[in-house]
Design an enzyme around this catalytic site. Structure first.
Site, short mmCIF file in Angstrom:
data_model
loop_
_atom_site.label_atom_id
_atom_site.label_comp_id
_atom_site.label_asym_id
_atom_site.label_seq_id
_atom_site.Cartn_x
_atom_site.Cartn_y
_atom_site.Cartn_z
CG HIS A 144 -33.37 46.00 -53.13
ND1 HIS A 144 -32.45 46.06 -52.10
CD2 HIS A 144 -33.59 47.29 -53.51
CE1 HIS A 144 -32.14 47.33 -51.86
NE2 HIS A 144 -32.82 48.10 -52.72
CD GLU A 145 -35.50 48.45 -56.58
OE1 GLU A 145 -36.22 49.31 -56.01
OE2 GLU A 145 -34.26 48.54 -56.62
CG ASP A 177 -34.12 49.69 -41.21
OD1 ASP A 177 -34.22 49.97 -39.99
OD2 ASP A 177 -33.90 48.53 -41.61
CB THR A 189 -32.66 45.98 -39.45
OG1 THR A 189 -33.15 47.31 -39.26
CG2 THR A 189 -33.70 45.14 -40.17
CG ASP A 201 -29.13 39.15 -57.20
OD1 ASP A 201 -29.15 40.30 -56.72
OD2 ASP A 201 -29.84 38.81 -58.18
CG LEU A 237 -28.72 46.46 -60.61
CD1 LEU A 237 -27.64 47.53 -60.64
CD2 LEU A 237 -28.42 45.44 -59.50
N GLY A 238 -32.73 48.80 -60.68
CA GLY A 238 -34.18 48.91 -60.56
C GLY A 238 -34.54 50.03 -59.61
#
Length: 340
Positions: free
Chosen positions: A248-249, A268, A273, A310, A208-209
């Site tokens: 996201h990217e 992360d 989180t 999404d 996707l990216g």
């Protein structure tokens, strides 16, 4: 929420592998060209794998990434104790580089503006679905990340490439060099470059990216690449047509890792989180629980840095906000990204 053990986490940042996304090395690659982005079943973002590949080729990038993590932790502590303010909005100048083979692939100005609007609403915390954040996660929501995006130029180039494929696990970077048929970045130290291409695939399927991380600041390849079907809100991929692939990217570009830490029950490097076993896909239903290290936790599958569809992504956390603020701060690696 997580309690950071910083030394161990830096070691994990250097050595962790994305076990969940590792391809079958015996996989038949002859059908790369035939898979359709309209039926993509999960997000595929090789940013971390490409980062580790870059570290292997240039160990100084790995050292710089570790130094930036240390600086980000100091910045977070300074914010916590009021030594530095992280409330000044930074406006980032954006150059969109469009590589197209057909007229339909030549992304319209309206669609580009649409994607910039998505970024500004997602990073500004004004996205229409922010009200869906569960009560449990309300105390750690980011709200306004204080980062905005301003389109300053669009560069277009016709190409004969049907897809930017590769038969290795890492994605092709040809779109970033004029000498290989792509478009050279516009001064990547002072401008955020986005390349939009017809499509990308690797052994894991349709990409996707992907993005470069802050240690790559100012290099020829620095920026974000997005597949056309996933760009803006009028893309053809049903599960990924709200512009959240770019959100996201850009998170990666500003220093964020995947929320599951790219390994089973990973980290992360963000304290607020929840730890989770791996990425989520599709449209999960809240509450969703994972158990890591004997502790059952509710999973933040609606975080922009997860792999959910999404429609299910609609929040950053306060910790992620501070991390991104440290990246664009006057002392940060992307301090040069400011509209003059």
């Amino acid at each position: 929420m997580k309690k950071l053990l910083f030394g161990a986490l830096i070691l994990g940042l250097v050595t962790a592998c994305n076990r969940d996304n590792m391809p079958n090395q015996n996989e038949d690659t002859t059908n790369l060209e035939n898979s359709s982005p309209s039926v993509v079943s999960k997000r595929n973002c090789p940013s971390e794998e490409m980062r580790k590949d870059a570290w292997q080729k240039d160990p100084s990038l790995m050292q710089k990434a570790a130094e930036l993590e240390t600086a980000a932790q100091k910045f977070a502590n300074d914010v916590k104790f009021g030594k530095v303010l992280a409330d000044g909005t930074v406006e980032i100048p954006v150059v969109v580089n469009v590589l197209y083979r057909t007229a339909s692939e030549n992304v319209s100005d309206a669609r580009i503006a649409e994607q910039i609007d998505v970024l500004n609403s997602d990073f500004g915390g004004t996205n229409s679905d922010v009200s869906k954040i569960p009560t449990e996660f309300q105390p750690v929501k980011a709200g306004d990340v204080k980062v905005r995006f301003k389109l300053v130029n669009t560069v277009r180039k016709s190409t004969t490439k049907r897809s930017w494929d590769t038969n290795t696990y890492l994605s092709n970077k040809d779109m970033k060099r004029a000498s290989t048929g792509g478009i050279d970045a516009t001064n990547s130290k002072n401008y955020f470059n986005i390349w939009v291409v017809s499509g990308m695939k690797n052994l894991s399927g349709t990409i996707l990216g992907y993005a470069t991380f802050p240690e790559s600041n100012g290099t020829w390849e620095d920026g974000v690449v997005i597949g056309l079907p996933f760009f803006g809100k009028t893309g053809t991929a049903a599960a990924f047509n709200l512009g959240r692939t770019t959100t996201h990217e850009v998170g990666h570009y500003l220093g964020l890792r995947h929320i599951w830490g790219d390994t089973n029950c990973g980290d992360d490097l963000i304290a607020d989180t929840p730890t989770q076993t791996t990425y989520n896909t599709g449209v999960p239903t809240y509450p969703l629980y994972n158990t890591c290290y004997g502790v059952k936790r509710s999973v933040m599958f609606m975080n922009y840095m997860d792999y959910s569809d999404d429609i299910t992504l609609y929040m950053f956390t306060a910790g992620q906000k501070t991390k991104m603020q440290s990246t664009v701060a006057p002392t940060g690696p992307r301090a040069g990204l400011r509209v003059l």
